[in-house]
Structure formats: C-alpha cells, structure tokens
Enzyme design. Sequence first.
Site, PDB file in Angstrom:
ATOM      1  N   PRO A  88       0.823  -1.223   0.000  1.00 38.23           N
ATOM      2  CA  PRO A  88       0.000   0.000   0.000  1.00 38.23           C
ATOM      3  C   PRO A  88       0.856   1.273   0.000  1.00 38.23           C
ATOM      4  CG  PRO A  88      -0.688  -1.535   1.734  1.00 38.23           C
ATOM      5  CD  PRO A  88       0.609  -2.028   1.202  1.00 38.23           C
ATOM      6  N   ARG A 152      -1.313  -8.499 -21.206  1.00 36.29           N
ATOM      7  CA  ARG A 152      -2.180  -8.243 -22.366  1.00 36.29           C
ATOM      8  C   ARG A 152      -1.611  -7.174 -23.296  1.00 36.29           C
ATOM      9  NH1 ARG A 152      -5.303  -3.949 -21.951  1.00 36.29           N
ATOM     10  NH2 ARG A 152      -7.014  -4.608 -23.263  1.00 36.29           N
ATOM     11  N   ASP A 166      -7.713   0.903 -26.173  1.00 32.02           N
ATOM     12  CA  ASP A 166      -8.085   0.809 -24.765  1.00 32.02           C
ATOM     13  C   ASP A 166      -8.452   2.149 -24.160  1.00 32.02           C
ATOM     14  OD1 ASP A 166      -7.710  -1.825 -24.358  1.00 32.02           O
ATOM     15  OD2 ASP A 166      -5.680  -1.647 -23.558  1.00 32.02           O
TER      16      ASP A 166
HETATM   17  C1  4G3 Z   1       3.263  -5.039   2.478  1.00 33.75           C
HETATM   18  C2  4G3 Z   1      -0.697  -4.257  -1.571  1.00 33.75           C
HETATM   19  C3  4G3 Z   1       2.299  -5.880   1.973  1.00 33.75           C
HETATM   20  C4  4G3 Z   1       2.947  -4.141   3.478  1.00 33.75           C
HETATM   21  C5  4G3 Z   1      -0.456  -5.181  -0.558  1.00 33.75           C
HETATM   22  C6  4G3 Z   1       0.698  -4.959   3.454  1.00 33.75           C
HETATM   23  C7  4G3 Z   1      -2.738  -3.656  -0.514  1.00 33.75           C
HETATM   24  C8  4G3 Z   1      -1.849  -3.489  -1.559  1.00 33.75           C
HETATM   25  C9  4G3 Z   1       1.023  -5.854   2.457  1.00 33.75           C
HETATM   26  C10 4G3 Z   1       1.667  -4.096   3.976  1.00 33.75           C
HETATM   27  C11 4G3 Z   1      -1.380  -5.281   0.461  1.00 33.75           C
HETATM   28  C12 4G3 Z   1      -2.132  -2.482  -2.631  1.00 33.75           C
HETATM   29  C13 4G3 Z   1       0.000  -6.774   1.899  1.00 33.75           C
HETATM   30  N1  4G3 Z   1      -2.500  -4.534   0.455  1.00 33.75           N
HETATM   31  N2  4G3 Z   1      -2.964  -1.491  -2.346  1.00 33.75           N
HETATM   32  N3  4G3 Z   1      -1.209  -6.107   1.558  1.00 33.75           N
HETATM   33  O1  4G3 Z   1      -1.604  -2.593  -3.714  1.00 33.75           O
HETATM   34  O2  4G3 Z   1       1.347  -3.192   4.913  1.00 33.75           O
END
Ligand code: 4G3
Length: 248
Positions: A88, A152, A166
């Site tokens: 995230p 893709r 697209d």
């Molecule tokens: C690393 C990506 C991984 C740190 C991973 C949580 C959402 C996304 C994770 C962390 C995830 C995204 C695993 N959640 N928004 N969870 O792309 O705090």
Amino acid sequence: MIISIITLFPEVFTYLDFSIIQRARNKGIAEINLVNPRDFTGDKHRTVDDMPYGGGRGMVLKPEPIYKAINHVKQDERGESFVILTSPQGILFDQSIARELSLKKHLVFLCGHYEGFDERISNAADMEISIGDYVLTGGELPTQVIIDAVVRLIPGVIEQESAEKDSFSNSLLDYPHYTRPQEFEGTKVPDVLLSGHHAKIEEWRKKEAIKRTLVRRPDLLEKAHLTEEEKKILEEVLIEEMRIMEDG
Ligand code: 4G3
C-alpha cells in the site's frame, strides 16, 4: 517475458491459469514461475517471519529467505531482472506503468503479507507499486492485477488494435457499446450506430468518451494530452453539459 512470483501462497495464483493470460503462456509469450521463500529457509520450522524490533503487534517478514529467493530467480537473467514489491506504500499503478513494465524481459514480484516486511526487503526492489488506496491481507491479488494488465500489452497477446483503443491509452474513458436487441428495457440503441456512416460513428464515440470522462473522471482530463480535434469536442461537450446544469 519471464515472470517470477515470490510468494508464501503460490496456490492462490489461479487467475493466471485462464483465458488470455493462459493463452499467452501456451504461445510462449509469457512464462510464469512461482517461488516460495519457505524453500529458502534453513531451520526446522521453515520460519519466514519474526517479531518487530521496537515491539508492537504482528509479525514482520524476515529479509534472508526473500533475498535468497530473489537471487535464485535472478540467475541466468544477465542483470535484466526488474523487481517489483506490491504494497500500500507504493506508487499508484496505472496504464502508463503497465506499458513501461510490458517492455521488460524479466519481472520479479515480491508479495508482502502479515503486518509488513523488513524495510531492507524494499531495498531489493526496483519499484514499489500499490494498486489502490486500500489494504489487503497480501500482495497476491495486486500481483495478479498487475500481471494481467502488463501481459495483455505484450505484442501477440491481444489484437494490437484493441490495445491501442483501450480506455486510458488516450487518457479517456471508453465510449458506450451496444449489441442486439435494438431496444431493451425501453432503451434504444443510438440511431447513429445503425446508420452505417463510419465517420459519424467515430465522431459520436469520441464525443461520448470525452463526455463520460468529463462527468465521471475530470481528473483524467487535466493530465490528458488531447488533440486539437479532441479539444474542440471537449469545448462542445462542456457547453452542452453547462446547458443541462442550467436547465436543472
Ligand atoms: C506489504 C498491496 C504488503 C505491506 C499489498 C501490506 C494492498 C496493496 C502488504 C503491507 C497489500 C495495494 C499486503 N494490500 N494497495 N497487503 O496494492 O502493509
């Protein structure tokens, strides 16, 4: 393209076994390898996580098994591996990042889990990517989303024309599509689509794409590089939409 996925949950990568992505794999355009960092531990319990320094709840992914897994998949790739961490905290994924990644020879995905990973794991990544502002239990779904968007775009996977048309390839949302029947639930297919007049149809589609983008995603228009023709259509649409607002 070779894609290596480093994950504690290789069993959840089922989406990539179907449809267009599977066809790309069968054609030899994309090769996908799953690697479990648990196979790179040395202790009896095959430990991949540990308590956080400084205290607090939850566990943190240890760096050593992930580093060993990365070095394993990087072998034979002559320094042409591009490592992506899904979290995230990453930069927001979009179509232009998908295009950039579709040119790489070897993509390596690191899927985080638990409360997070040791910060030194992010040092091993060339890019940290988020698919949106929400938290999931793991990086496995984001990794599959990114792979789907990237594969893709590799030439030979879908018709080149479709990829070029697209949504987002021109920073605009897609125009509305219709098929039979001509009337459904009281809504008719727009007359212009039945006219057989190709230039008029193209013009209508462009205008509808611009109208939708203006109403639903004005943020996209601010960054868009519109042609002179598109700018003219946008002005028309703006005037029409303002009239609609005034009339209530
Ligand atoms: C690393 C990506 C991984 C740190 C991973 C949580 C959402 C996304 C994770 C962390 C995830 C995204 C695993 N959640 N928004 N969870 O792309 O705090």
